[in-house]
Enzyme design. Structure first.
Site, short mmCIF file in Angstrom:
data_model
loop_
_atom_site.label_atom_id
_atom_site.label_comp_id
_atom_site.label_asym_id
_atom_site.label_seq_id
_atom_site.Cartn_x
_atom_site.Cartn_y
_atom_site.Cartn_z
N LEU A 134 -3.90 -128.34 -30.47
CA LEU A 134 -4.20 -126.91 -30.46
C LEU A 134 -3.28 -126.23 -29.46
O LEU A 134 -2.90 -126.83 -28.44
CB LEU A 134 -5.66 -126.66 -30.06
CG LEU A 134 -6.74 -127.25 -30.97
CD1 LEU A 134 -8.13 -126.95 -30.37
CD2 LEU A 134 -6.65 -126.71 -32.38
N ASP A 135 -2.92 -124.98 -29.73
CA ASP A 135 -2.11 -124.23 -28.78
C ASP A 135 -2.84 -124.10 -27.46
O ASP A 135 -4.08 -124.18 -27.39
CB ASP A 135 -1.81 -122.83 -29.33
CG ASP A 135 -1.01 -122.88 -30.63
OD1 ASP A 135 -0.30 -123.88 -30.85
OD2 ASP A 135 -1.09 -121.91 -31.40
N LYS A 136 -2.09 -123.84 -26.41
CA LYS A 136 -2.65 -123.75 -25.06
C LYS A 136 -3.88 -122.85 -25.00
O LYS A 136 -4.90 -123.20 -24.40
CB LYS A 136 -1.57 -123.22 -24.10
CG LYS A 136 -2.07 -122.93 -22.70
CD LYS A 136 -0.98 -122.27 -21.86
CE LYS A 136 -1.51 -121.86 -20.50
NZ LYS A 136 -0.47 -121.15 -19.70
#
Length: 316
Positions: A134-136
């Protein structure tokens, strides 16, 4: 490693065949080896989508394992399930999944190494255990593998698109139609290499969406991924003119307010001040356990910032 292609693999993609014949390597790892010239077909380098023919000779020379240079770092982890093969957790906002570049500390991988000591090695030394990410600043459910057998099994399910993944988001505007499928090849942006974009020549990408609720200038929407490209939902949402609310990288902050009524811009600004990230949450994850064969399904409640934004919208 020398492999001679049999009739059963005639006209199949080289990366797919090697993933089947060399189970210790993931397909993504094989694709990287192809790109770096460490896979030869009949003595010549090829593309990952090249078709093999009966009798072709494939030489595969994976480089020796790199020493692990990631230090374990104890950190709180919201683990929903764990056994000897994998674990499922809720990733919070602001946590980077794996080391990259010069960053070697403060990532989820650092915390995982401190927690369980052992992670699968198929995805390389900087991404141990990471099957997907998942993105940050995207929150929600992730699965991490502890051994290579579990990693291979889950990677195959992701490739076959049999893993259930549902995301919930707040978008600018009101998508029309209310339910549909977004198609658009995704590639690195030509001018900003940190961003992705929809453009010809990219990797095939498809996302399904459904509008769950509409408000004056925002909508609550669920997404299901058919493919798993970098920033896919965020890129596709911007592509259709309805970027994810709060998204600083894909047109989801103040720039988007120009498209709404001046009378509503004060309300929009008030909501934007409640968050500094994209309103995107991985709320559902389901798959077949790659070792035991059990079917699992987890759901994750919305994080506090999304609940606050939606609560204010519902109260308007």
């Amino acid at each position: 490693m020398r492999l001679e292609i049999e009739a059963t693999n005639n006209l199949q993609r080289v990366d797919r065949v090697l993933a089947d014949l060399v189970p210790t390597l993931s397909r993504s790892r094989i694709q990287r080896l192809i790109q770096t010239g460490e896979v030869l077909v009949n003595g010549a380098s090829v593309r990952a989508n090249a078709r093999l023919h009966t009798g072709d000779v494939v030489l595969l020379e994976p480089p020796p394992p790199e020493p692990v240079s990631i230090d374990p770092e104890p950190m709180p982890l919201d683990i929903l399930f764990e056994d000897d093969h994998l674990l499922v957790l809720n990733k919070p906002q602001g946590l980077i999944v794996h080391p990259a570049g010069r960053m070697r500390t403060g990532t989820l991988v650092n915390g995982l190494l401190a927690h369980c000591k052992r992670l699968s090695g198929i995805n390389g030394v900087l991404r141990p255990g990471i099957v997907h990410r998942l993105d940050k600043d995207t929150t929600g459910l992730m699965v991490v593998t502890k051994d290579d057998a579990a990693h291979r099994g889950l990677a195959r399910q992701f490739e076959e698109r049999s893993v259930q993944r549902r995301y919930r988001a707040v978008l600018w505007g009101r998508p029309d139609p209310k339910e549909g499928r977004i198609e658009g090849d995704i590639a690195r942006h030509l001018k900003d290499r940190k961003r992705m974009t929809v453009r010809e020549g990219g990797r095939t990408a498809a996302t399904r969406y459904r509008v769950m609720a509409e408000y004056e200038f925002l909508s609550e929407v669920t997404f299901e991924l058919e493919t798993g490209r970098t920033h896919q939902i965020r890129v596709h949402a911007e592509h259709i003119g309805h970027p994810v609310f709060g998204d600083p990288g894909y047109g989801g902050r103040r720039r988007r307010m120009k498209g709404i009524s001046p009378m509503l811009r004060g309300d929009a600004l008030k909501l934007l001040k409640l968050t500094d990230r994209q309103m995107l949450h991985a709320e559902l994850l389901g798959f077949v356990h790659p070792v035991t064969g059990e079917r699992f399904r987890w759901e994750s409640g919305l994080p506090e910032d999304m609940k606050t934004v939606l609560g204010m919208l519902e109260g308007q």
